[in-house]
Design a protein around this motif. Structure first.
Motif, PDB file in Angstrom:
ATOM      1  N   LYS A  69       0.835  -1.212   0.000  1.00 16.03           N
ATOM      2  CA  LYS A  69       0.000   0.000   0.000  1.00 16.03           C
ATOM      3  C   LYS A  69       0.866   1.256   0.000  1.00 16.03           C
ATOM      4  N   LEU A  70       1.903   1.283   0.847  1.00 19.30           N
ATOM      5  CA  LEU A  70       2.773   2.462   0.927  1.00 19.30           C
ATOM      6  C   LEU A  70       3.645   2.616  -0.324  1.00 19.30           C
ATOM      7  N   ALA A  71       4.129   1.510  -0.878  1.00 17.92           N
ATOM      8  CA  ALA A  71       4.962   1.579  -2.085  1.00 17.92           C
ATOM      9  C   ALA A  71       4.166   2.118  -3.266  1.00 17.92           C
ATOM     10  N   ALA A  72       2.886   1.782  -3.324  1.00 16.32           N
ATOM     11  CA  ALA A  72       2.041   2.307  -4.401  1.00 16.32           C
ATOM     12  C   ALA A  72       1.838   3.812  -4.243  1.00 16.32           C
ATOM     13  N   ARG A  73       1.733   4.272  -3.013  1.00 13.24           N
ATOM     14  CA  ARG A  73       1.507   5.705  -2.757  1.00 13.24           C
ATOM     15  C   ARG A  73       2.791   6.517  -2.832  1.00 13.24           C
ATOM     16  N   PHE A  74       3.923   5.905  -2.439  1.00 10.21           N
ATOM     17  CA  PHE A  74       5.221   6.589  -2.419  1.00 10.21           C
ATOM     18  C   PHE A  74       6.231   5.816  -3.268  1.00 10.21           C
ATOM     19  N   PRO A  75       6.050   5.806  -4.596  1.00 13.92           N
ATOM     20  CA  PRO A  75       6.955   5.031  -5.450  1.00 13.92           C
ATOM     21  C   PRO A  75       8.402   5.513  -5.323  1.00 13.92           C
ATOM     22  N   GLY A  76       9.319   4.553  -5.243  1.00 17.77           N
ATOM     23  CA  GLY A  76      10.742   4.873  -5.167  1.00 17.77           C
ATOM     24  C   GLY A  76      11.248   5.203  -3.775  1.00 17.77           C
ATOM     25  N   VAL A  77      10.371   5.309  -2.792  1.00 17.49           N
ATOM     26  CA  VAL A  77      10.787   5.620  -1.421  1.00 17.49           C
ATOM     27  C   VAL A  77      11.168   4.309  -0.726  1.00 17.49           C
ATOM     28  N   PRO A  78      12.368   4.247  -0.117  1.00 19.63           N
ATOM     29  CA  PRO A  78      12.761   3.020   0.586  1.00 19.63           C
ATOM     30  C   PRO A  78      11.826   2.726   1.766  1.00 19.63           C
ATOM     31  N   ILE A  79      11.442   1.465   1.887  1.00 20.02           N
ATOM     32  CA  ILE A  79      10.555   1.019   2.968  1.00 20.02           C
ATOM     33  C   ILE A  79      11.219  -0.157   3.667  1.00 20.02           C
ATOM     34  N   PHE A  80      11.268  -0.107   4.997  1.00 14.40           N
ATOM     35  CA  PHE A  80      11.822  -1.223   5.744  1.00 14.40           C
ATOM     36  C   PHE A  80      10.970  -1.484   6.970  1.00 14.40           C
ATOM     37  N   GLY A  81      11.151  -2.658   7.575  1.00 12.30           N
ATOM     38  CA  GLY A  81      10.324  -3.064   8.710  1.00 12.30           C
ATOM     39  C   GLY A  81      11.097  -3.111  10.008  1.00 12.30           C
ATOM     40  N   MET A  82      10.408  -2.761  11.085  1.00 13.85           N
ATOM     41  CA  MET A  82      10.913  -2.870  12.454  1.00 13.85           C
ATOM     42  C   MET A  82       9.908  -3.763  13.179  1.00 13.85           C
ATOM     43  N   PHE A  83      10.372  -4.920  13.630  1.00 16.24           N
ATOM     44  CA  PHE A  83       9.456  -5.893  14.209  1.00 16.24           C
ATOM     45  C   PHE A  83       9.686  -5.999  15.708  1.00 16.24           C
ATOM     46  N   ILE A  84       8.624  -5.794  16.464  1.00 15.72           N
ATOM     47  CA  ILE A  84       8.668  -5.791  17.916  1.00 15.72           C
ATOM     48  C   ILE A  84       8.097  -7.124  18.404  1.00 15.72           C
ATOM     49  N   ALA A  85       8.855  -7.812  19.264  1.00 14.14           N
ATOM     50  CA  ALA A  85       8.401  -9.099  19.790  1.00 14.14           C
ATOM     51  C   ALA A  85       8.344  -9.050  21.307  1.00 14.14           C
ATOM     52  N   ARG A  86       7.434  -9.811  21.849  1.00 13.93           N
ATOM     53  CA  ARG A  86       7.282  -9.932  23.296  1.00 13.93           C
ATOM     54  C   ARG A  86       6.982 -11.391  23.576  1.00 13.93           C
ATOM     55  N   ARG A  87       7.548 -11.882  24.638  1.00 16.11           N
ATOM     56  CA  ARG A  87       7.315 -13.278  24.983  1.00 16.11           C
ATOM     57  C   ARG A  87       6.837 -13.360  26.422  1.00 16.11           C
ATOM     58  N   ALA A  88       5.722 -14.028  26.635  1.00 11.10           N
ATOM     59  CA  ALA A  88       5.209 -14.256  27.991  1.00 11.10           C
ATOM     60  C   ALA A  88       5.742 -15.603  28.467  1.00 11.10           C
ATOM     61  N   ILE A  89       6.533 -15.587  29.510  1.00  7.88           N
ATOM     62  CA  ILE A  89       7.118 -16.809  30.030  1.00  7.88           C
ATOM     63  C   ILE A  89       6.242 -17.301  31.185  1.00  7.88           C
ATOM     64  N   PRO A  90       5.727 -18.516  31.075  1.00  3.00           N
ATOM     65  CA  PRO A  90       4.865 -19.010  32.151  1.00  3.00           C
ATOM     66  C   PRO A  90       5.680 -19.259  33.417  1.00  3.00           C
TER      67      PRO A  90
END
Length: 110
Positions: A69-90
Motif C-alpha cells: 500500500k505504501l509503495a504504491a503511494r510513495f513510489p521509489g521511497v525506501p521502505i523497511f520493517g521494524m518488528f517488535i516481539a514480546r514473549r510471555a514466560i509461564p
C-alpha cells in the motif's frame, strides 16, 4: 540529524479479528482492501524513507500488505520493517522447581 518524523499514515477502514486469535487469518489481499492512506498526513511533508513498525512477525501478512500500500503511494521511497516481539514466560511448574532444587539446592529464604 533531525528527529524522526512519525506519522500514522495507514488506517483500517473497518476492524477485523486479531490474526493470532482466529483460524481464518486475513490474506494480503484482505488487508489491502481495508488499508487506507491518510492523505492529509501523506501530503503534509515530503517522505524520504518509511519504517513500518509491526508486532511479532508470523507470516508477514500485515507487513507485506502495508508495504504494498505504501509503495504504491510513495513510489521509489525506501521502505523497511521494524518488528517488535514480546514473549510471555509461564511461571515454573512445581516439577521444574524440584528439579532445580535437586541440582542446585534450595535458595536462602525458601
Amino acid at each position: 540529524m533531525p528527529p524522526p518524523d512519525v506519522r500514522e499514515l495507514v488506517h483500517h477502514s473497518n476492524s477485523h479479528a486479531a490474526a493470532h486469535e482466529s483460524n481464518n487469518r486475513p490474506t494480503v489481499e484482505d488487508l489491502l482492501a481495508i488499508y487506507e492512506i491518510d492523505e492529509a498526513l501523506a501530503n503534509s511533508k515530503p517522505v524520504s524513507s518509511i519504517a513500518i513498525f509491526d508486532d511479532v512477525l508470523t507470516a508477514g501478512t500485515h507487513y507485506r500488505a502495508m508495504q504494498i500500500k505504501l509503495a504504491a503511494r510513495f513510489p521509489g521511497v525506501p521502505i523497511f520493517g521494524m518488528f517488535i516481539a514480546r514473549r510471555a514466560i509461564p511461571p515454573p511448574s512445581d516439577g521444574w522447581v524440584k528439579q532445580m532444587q535437586e541440582l542446585f539446592g534450595k535458595v536462602d529464604g525458601e
